[in-house]
Design an enzyme around this catalytic site. Structure first.
Site, short mmCIF file in Angstrom:
data_model
loop_
_atom_site.label_atom_id
_atom_site.label_comp_id
_atom_site.label_asym_id
_atom_site.label_seq_id
_atom_site.Cartn_x
_atom_site.Cartn_y
_atom_site.Cartn_z
N ASP A 59 40.11 41.78 13.35
CA ASP A 59 40.23 43.21 13.61
C ASP A 59 39.06 43.55 14.54
O ASP A 59 37.91 43.62 14.10
CB ASP A 59 40.14 43.96 12.27
CG ASP A 59 39.99 45.47 12.46
OD1 ASP A 59 40.13 45.96 13.60
OD2 ASP A 59 39.73 46.15 11.45
N GLU A 78 47.35 47.39 14.80
CA GLU A 78 46.53 47.55 13.60
C GLU A 78 47.34 48.10 12.41
O GLU A 78 47.26 47.55 11.31
CB GLU A 78 45.33 48.45 13.90
CG GLU A 78 44.30 47.71 14.76
CD GLU A 78 43.35 48.61 15.50
OE1 GLU A 78 43.32 49.83 15.24
OE2 GLU A 78 42.62 48.10 16.36
N ASP A 136 45.48 55.63 10.33
CA ASP A 136 44.33 54.81 10.69
C ASP A 136 43.36 55.59 11.58
O ASP A 136 43.64 55.81 12.76
CB ASP A 136 44.85 53.55 11.41
CG ASP A 136 43.72 52.61 11.84
OD1 ASP A 136 42.55 52.97 11.66
OD2 ASP A 136 44.03 51.54 12.37
N LYS A 153 35.36 49.20 23.12
CA LYS A 153 36.83 49.25 22.99
C LYS A 153 37.41 50.51 23.64
O LYS A 153 38.55 50.52 24.08
CB LYS A 153 37.16 49.21 21.50
CG LYS A 153 38.63 49.07 21.17
CD LYS A 153 38.78 48.84 19.68
CE LYS A 153 40.20 48.91 19.22
NZ LYS A 153 40.30 48.69 17.77
#
Ligand code: AMP
Length: 608
Positions: A8, A171, A193, A70
């Site tokens: 992850d 994810e 999320d 990211k």
């Protein structure tokens, strides 16, 4: 059979897991932590730091410490997200040679996939240390809402890190795998999320026979914990300016300390109702004087400051349900993922919207990596049977007359899929058409992401609207898009495989792979040196401790003086080898050091 690790790769923290037998387990790093900060830094001496060690020095080396890379991955230089990052980052972001984004650390410029590769390489090392074997294959997760370029950039990061990324999965899909794998469930679940930088919501059906089918997915790649932190920072800065007429943002070090303090306060307020933000000597105020920052922040104030952000996530949940054509009461369970879901206001809003308490059985920080590990095992071992049916997170189409976006494959279409549509010419006697392949939800083509383009030539000369061109789109299971255009009358056709780009050329990637390999060799060699150094130091400390006693017992005799002088010599040489960082020389002295220590211990034991 090759081991496949699940990673992850988070905005704030990353986590690695592997399947042990039938159970996925999270692998702790050397410090015993199950997650590692996705932070990379370069020290003054040019040394690379990753993870906790990079986080710890962030305040004193803010300009050369990269966090939240990211948010920049796969982005173009002129995108609004990059403009936003330019305003808020303490490190220097510059334009790359392919209209991409680069990050300047000390005297070197790095691409974003390169920075992310450093985090992935760290996760690889953590796994290899734990498993005691080298690891080459990985499944890496990305936010469901990532476009093709961002996915490709993540894949390239893996490649640079020496990992064959055998699958990129979303994810929330990974989270649902960890939640439902092997349990024979038959449920519709929502995965909410909210991490450090991105928000995703997916609605999935989990079928009794190991089928995980995504029905809808949506999100915002620029909505996450950092936006909550930014609100707290704004609040502090504003208060401080009102009180002292000094703008804390002018000072990079102050800003970094503020950033840490704001995040810490936000996290604390998930378990307490009030917290103190205390930053002594935050900024200098003229000669020999410094200003201190001290404020208390209540949970209530935090909730007011961030109310609209929470509301934005709820709006997106509403959209996801509408896309899935489901009512709230058709959702059987809600899974919370991401560190931000510990915030009580978020749990409350999610519970209110879905009219049920979220599931408490999954760990928000680990569930995604666990799911990636499950998927990794399933890809190489058929005993772990399951079917993953994902969807296209964005609509795909082409630009048509008037810069409008004509959709061919709608958002949330299950892949693999193919669609075709007939278009005509827009001008009289037009002999060629340019096909611009795009991805996005806007009706205005230029607001969407350009994936590729090609020209179909040799069209028959005719009044506009007469020539018919068939455009077809195919997406395979890996999400690779192929586009074909065909003149229906002449059969003339053209096609392209739309290969997303991370903003790096093959040559650049190859050079970066070599760089990462060199780093690995250097790092392993540093670690080996550290191992022998510690062993040598342990002997040296023990010998030093015994010296006075040995001198007292045998120092009067010739043989004793001789042995003592030899021992001093051994210590001197070992110390010099350590100072010179000469691994082989330190190794060569280990035996002599051990012998000297044994001899000293023997002398002391006999004297007692
Ligand atoms: P992730 O990307 O899933 O690691 O999530 C990281 C985000 O979660 C960061 O913005 C953290 O500040 C935030 N976070 C972690 N723990 C907490 C907590 N206890 N309360 C609120 N936010 C948290």
């Amino acid at each position: 059979m090759d081991r496949v690790i699940g990673i992850d790769l988070g905005t704030t923290n990353s986590c690695v897991a592997v399947m042990e037998g039938d159970t996925p387990v999270v692998i702790p790093n050397r410090g015993g932590y199950k997650t590692t900060p996705s932070i990379v830094a370069v020290t003054e001496a040019g040394k690379r730091l990753v993870g906790h060690i990079a986080k710890r020095q962030a305040i004193t080396n803010a300009e050369n410490t990269v966090y939240a890379a990211k948010r920049l991955i796969g982005r173009k230089w002129n995108s609004p997200q990059v403009k936003n990052a330019l305003l808020t980052s303490s490190y220097t972001i510059v334009e790359g040679p392919h209209a991409d984004v680069r990050i300047k650390l000390r005297d070197k410029t790095y691409s974003v996939p390169e920075v992310s590769s450093m985090v992935l390489q760290e996760m690889k090392i953590i796994a290899e240390d734990y498993l005691g074997e080298s690891v080459e294959k990985a499944v890496v997760t990305v936010p469901a809402y990532f476009n093709d370029n961002q996915r490709q950039a993540t894949k390239d990061s893996g490649l640079i890190a020496g990992l064959d990324v055998i699958r990129i999965i979303n994810e929330p899909t990974a989270a649902s795998l960890a939640y439902g794998f092997g349990k024979g469930l038959d449920k519709t679940v929502a995965v909410y999320d909210l991490g450090g930088g991105t928000f995703d919501i997916s609605i999935l059906e989990i079928g009794a026979h190991g089928v995980f089918k995504v029905i809808s997915t949506t999100g915002d790649t620029f909505l996450g914990g950092e936006d909550f932190d930014a609100r707290v920072i704004d609040w502090i800065v504003q208060g401080f300016t009102e009180e002292h007429e000094v703008d804390l943002r002018q000072d990079r070090m102050a800003l970094q300390r503020l950033r840490d303090a704001a995040e810490k306060a936000k996290c604390e307020l998930s378990s307490v109702r009030e917290t103190e933000i205390n930053l002594p000597f935050i900024i200098s105020a003229g000669r020999n004087e410094a200003l201190h920052l001290q404020r208390s922040l209540s949970r209530e104030t935090l909730e007011t400051l961030t109310e609209d952000l929470v509301e934005r996530t709820v709006d997106i949940c509403r959209q996801a349900l509408a896309d899935a054509k489901l009512d709230v009461d058709e959702i059987d369970d809600v899974i919370l993922v991401g560190g931000m879901t510990r915030m009580p206001a978020i749990q409350k809003s999610v519970a209110e919207f879905f009219e049920r308490d979220p599931n408490k059985g999954v760990h928000p920080d680990e569930v995604v990596a666990l799911g990636a590990a499950i998927q990794g095992a399933a890809l190489v071992d058929e005993r772990h049977e399951m079917i993953l049916l994902d969807v296209t997170p964005h609509a795909l189409g082409i630009m048509t007359f008037g810069s409008l976006f004509e959709e061919l494959i709608p958002q949330n279409t299950t892949v693999p899929t193919s669609r075709r549509k007939i278009f005509t010419t827009s001008r009289d006697n037009q002999t060629a058409v340019k096909i611009l392949v795009m991805q996005g939800e806007s009706k205005q083509a230029d607001e969407n992401e350009l994936l590729g383009e090609f020209i179909l030539t040799g069209l028959r000369r005719a009044p506009r609207g007469e020539v018919e061109i068939e455009v077809s789109f195919d997406i395979n299971t890996d999400g690779i898009v192929s586009v074909h255009a065909k003149d229906l009358e002449t059969g003339q056709n053209q096609s392209i495989q739309v290969t997303a780009t991370s903003g790096l050329t093959q040559d650049e990637i190859s050079t970066m792979i070599e760089g990462a390999k060199d780093y690995m060799v250097e790092r392993r060699s540093d670690e080996e040196f550290e191992g022998v150094r510690q062993e040598a130091e342990t002997h040296i400390i023990e010998i030093e401790r015994l010296f006075p006693e040995v001198e007292r017992v045998v120092g009067g005799a010739d043989f004793g003086r001789d042995a003592i002088s030899k021992a001093r010599n051994v210590l001197d040489r070992a110390r010099k080898a350590i100072a010179a960082k000469d691994k082989q020389a330190v190794k060569d002295h280990l035996e002599q050091l051990a012998r000297t220590e044994r001899m000293f211990k023997g002398v002391v034991a006999r004297s007692e």
